[in-house]
Design an enzyme around this catalytic site. Structure first.
Site, PDB file in Angstrom:
ATOM      1  N   GLY A 106      23.194-105.781  76.680  1.00 24.04           N
ATOM      2  CA  GLY A 106      23.698-106.362  75.432  1.00 24.04           C
ATOM      3  C   GLY A 106      25.041-105.802  74.990  1.00 24.04           C
ATOM      4  CD  GLU A 152      16.049-104.436  74.517  1.00 30.25           C
ATOM      5  OE1 GLU A 152      15.218-105.351  74.404  1.00 30.25           O
ATOM      6  OE2 GLU A 152      17.230-104.637  74.907  1.00 30.25           O
ATOM      7  CG  ASN A 212      13.556-109.847  78.067  1.00 34.49           C
ATOM      8  OD1 ASN A 212      12.827-110.340  77.210  1.00 34.49           O
ATOM      9  ND2 ASN A 212      13.827-108.551  78.114  1.00 34.49           N
ATOM     10  CD1 TRP A 213      14.441-116.478  77.066  1.00 38.27           C
ATOM     11  CD2 TRP A 213      13.030-117.632  75.747  1.00 38.27           C
ATOM     12  NE1 TRP A 213      14.324-117.739  77.595  1.00 38.27           N
ATOM     13  CE2 TRP A 213      13.460-118.477  76.797  1.00 38.27           C
ATOM     14  CE3 TRP A 213      12.135-118.140  74.809  1.00 38.27           C
ATOM     15  CZ2 TRP A 213      13.019-119.802  76.922  1.00 38.27           C
ATOM     16  CZ3 TRP A 213      11.699-119.453  74.936  1.00 38.27           C
ATOM     17  CH2 TRP A 213      12.142-120.277  75.983  1.00 38.27           C
ATOM     18  CE  LYS A 214      16.892-108.089  76.116  1.00 33.79           C
ATOM     19  NZ  LYS A 214      17.945-107.077  76.082  1.00 33.79           N
ATOM     20  CD  GLU A 216      16.723-105.186  82.238  1.00 32.40           C
ATOM     21  OE1 GLU A 216      17.106-106.351  82.316  1.00 32.40           O
ATOM     22  OE2 GLU A 216      16.072-104.739  81.273  1.00 32.40           O
ATOM     23  N   GLY A 265      19.184-111.289  79.686  1.00 31.10           N
ATOM     24  CA  GLY A 265      18.890-111.267  78.254  1.00 31.10           C
ATOM     25  C   GLY A 265      19.662-112.354  77.527  1.00 31.10           C
ATOM     26  N   GLY A 266      20.763-111.969  76.911  1.00 31.81           N
ATOM     27  CA  GLY A 266      21.544-112.873  76.067  1.00 31.81           C
ATOM     28  C   GLY A 266      21.859-114.216  76.721  1.00 31.81           C
ATOM     29  CB  SER A 308      26.330-107.348  80.248  1.00 32.57           C
ATOM     30  OG  SER A 308      26.068-106.702  79.023  1.00 32.57           O
ATOM     31  CG  HIS A 326      13.205-104.304  78.351  1.00 35.07           C
ATOM     32  ND1 HIS A 326      14.072-103.721  77.458  1.00 35.07           N
ATOM     33  CD2 HIS A 326      13.916-105.247  79.017  1.00 35.07           C
ATOM     34  CE1 HIS A 326      15.259-104.306  77.572  1.00 35.07           C
ATOM     35  NE2 HIS A 326      15.194-105.241  78.512  1.00 35.07           N
TER      36      HIS A 326
HETATM   37  P1  13P Z   1      21.518-108.632  78.377  1.00 31.00           P
HETATM   38  O1  13P Z   1      21.613-109.622  79.506  1.00 31.00           O
HETATM   39  O2  13P Z   1      21.600-109.268  77.018  1.00 31.00           O
HETATM   40  O3  13P Z   1      22.464-107.475  78.557  1.00 31.00           O
HETATM   41  O4  13P Z   1      20.023-108.016  78.452  1.00 31.00           O
HETATM   42  C1  13P Z   1      19.545-107.562  79.654  1.00 31.00           C
HETATM   43  C2  13P Z   1      18.104-107.251  79.503  1.00 31.00           C
HETATM   44  O5  13P Z   1      17.737-106.329  78.807  1.00 31.00           O
HETATM   45  C3  13P Z   1      17.145-108.132  80.175  1.00 31.00           C
HETATM   46  O6  13P Z   1      15.857-107.608  80.129  1.00 31.00           O
END
Ligand code: 13P
Length: 251
Positions: free
Chosen positions: A174, A98, A9-11, A168, A235-236, A214, A96
């Site tokens: 993050g 967020e 998930n590149w966000k 999640e 994510g990251g 993470s 998600h």
């Molecule tokens: P991180 O891997 O950066 O913690 O993000 C997880 C996430 O929200 C994937 O959708």
């Protein structure tokens, strides 16, 4: 059969050119990943068409990070499920944390979005997860149970073949803090039971449930070794092709 999936998930990261480069780097390394692991990259809407082109002929599948809760019409700034499907994407992430937290994504909207995504042939990566206060109050099982029921109980067992659930925990996203393998496993087992209660044991057995928060090359192996964890939503670490592929090779 339950699918193993590692999805990125590149966000809201990368320009289009950077995203295409990243997608190409993932494709270049994807042959190293075992054939039974599905790889998905989830990109911003602006990136879907060029990234679809970059992924052509590879095993890497493409996802959006969201879609509209309306079919079409006067909804300025929105992107419909049909539009997402027309780019060549075959998935969308929905719900998600967020989006729930910053953009008012309610269960009602998520039901509509899920309906439209499925009607347009998209697979859905449906996210659930508790925040820190809820975990500290011991409400984590109730929160993920309620989130799962509120949306997915509006669908059929057949629909579930196109749905993947991602657990999640918000406090692990993050932050560098990961749920322990045991903490993640007990929630995944709980989610699987919630699926079984409505759709039956076979649908629950076949449901892919991903862990996100993470997740990185150094911890993926231990997390993926759990019986109810079928991969990750990353994510990251998905912003570096090397790390993303290293995570996918942790099976
Ligand atoms: P991180 O891997 O950066 O913690 O993000 C997880 C996430 O929200 C994937 O959708």
């Amino acid at each position: 059969m339950r699918k193993k999936i590692v999805a990125g998930n590149w966000k809201m990261n990368t320009t289009v050119a950077e995203g295409v480069e990243l997608a190409k780097a993932v494709v270049a390394k994807s042959a190293e990943v075992p054939a039974d692991v599905t790889l998905i990259v989830g990109t911003p809407f602006t990136h879907l068409c060029p990234v679809a082109e970059a992924l052509k002929g590879s095993k890497v599948e493409l996802s959006a990070e969201n879609c509209a809760d309306k079919e079409k019409g006067a909804y300025t700034g929105e992107v419909s499920a049909a539009m997402v499907a027309s780019t060549g994407a075959s998935w969308t992430i929905l719900g998600h944390s967020e989006r729930r937290q910053y953009y008012g994504e309610t269960d009602e909207k998520l039901v509509e979005k899920t309906k439209l995504a499925l009607a347009n042939g998209l697979g859905v990566i449906f996210c659930v997860g508790e925040n820190l206060d809820e975990r500290e109050a011991g409400k984590h099982f109730d929160v993920v149970t309620d989130q799962t029921k509120a949306v997915l109980y509006n669908f059929t067992a057949e629909d579930m073949a196109k749905v993947v659930i991602a657990y999640e925990p918000v406090w692990a996203i993050g932050t560098g803090k990961t749920a322990t393998a045991e903490q993640a496993e007990e929630i995944h087992a709980c989610i699987r039971k919630v699926v079984a209660d409505k759709f039956g044991a076979q649908v629950a057995e076949d449901m892919t449930i991903l862990y996100g928060g993470s997740c990185k090359p150094s911890n993926a192996k231990e997390i993926f070794a759990q019986p109810d964890i079928d991969g990750g939503l990353i994510g990251g670490a998905a912003l570096k092709a090397e790390d993303f592929i290293a995570i996918a090779m942790s099976y």
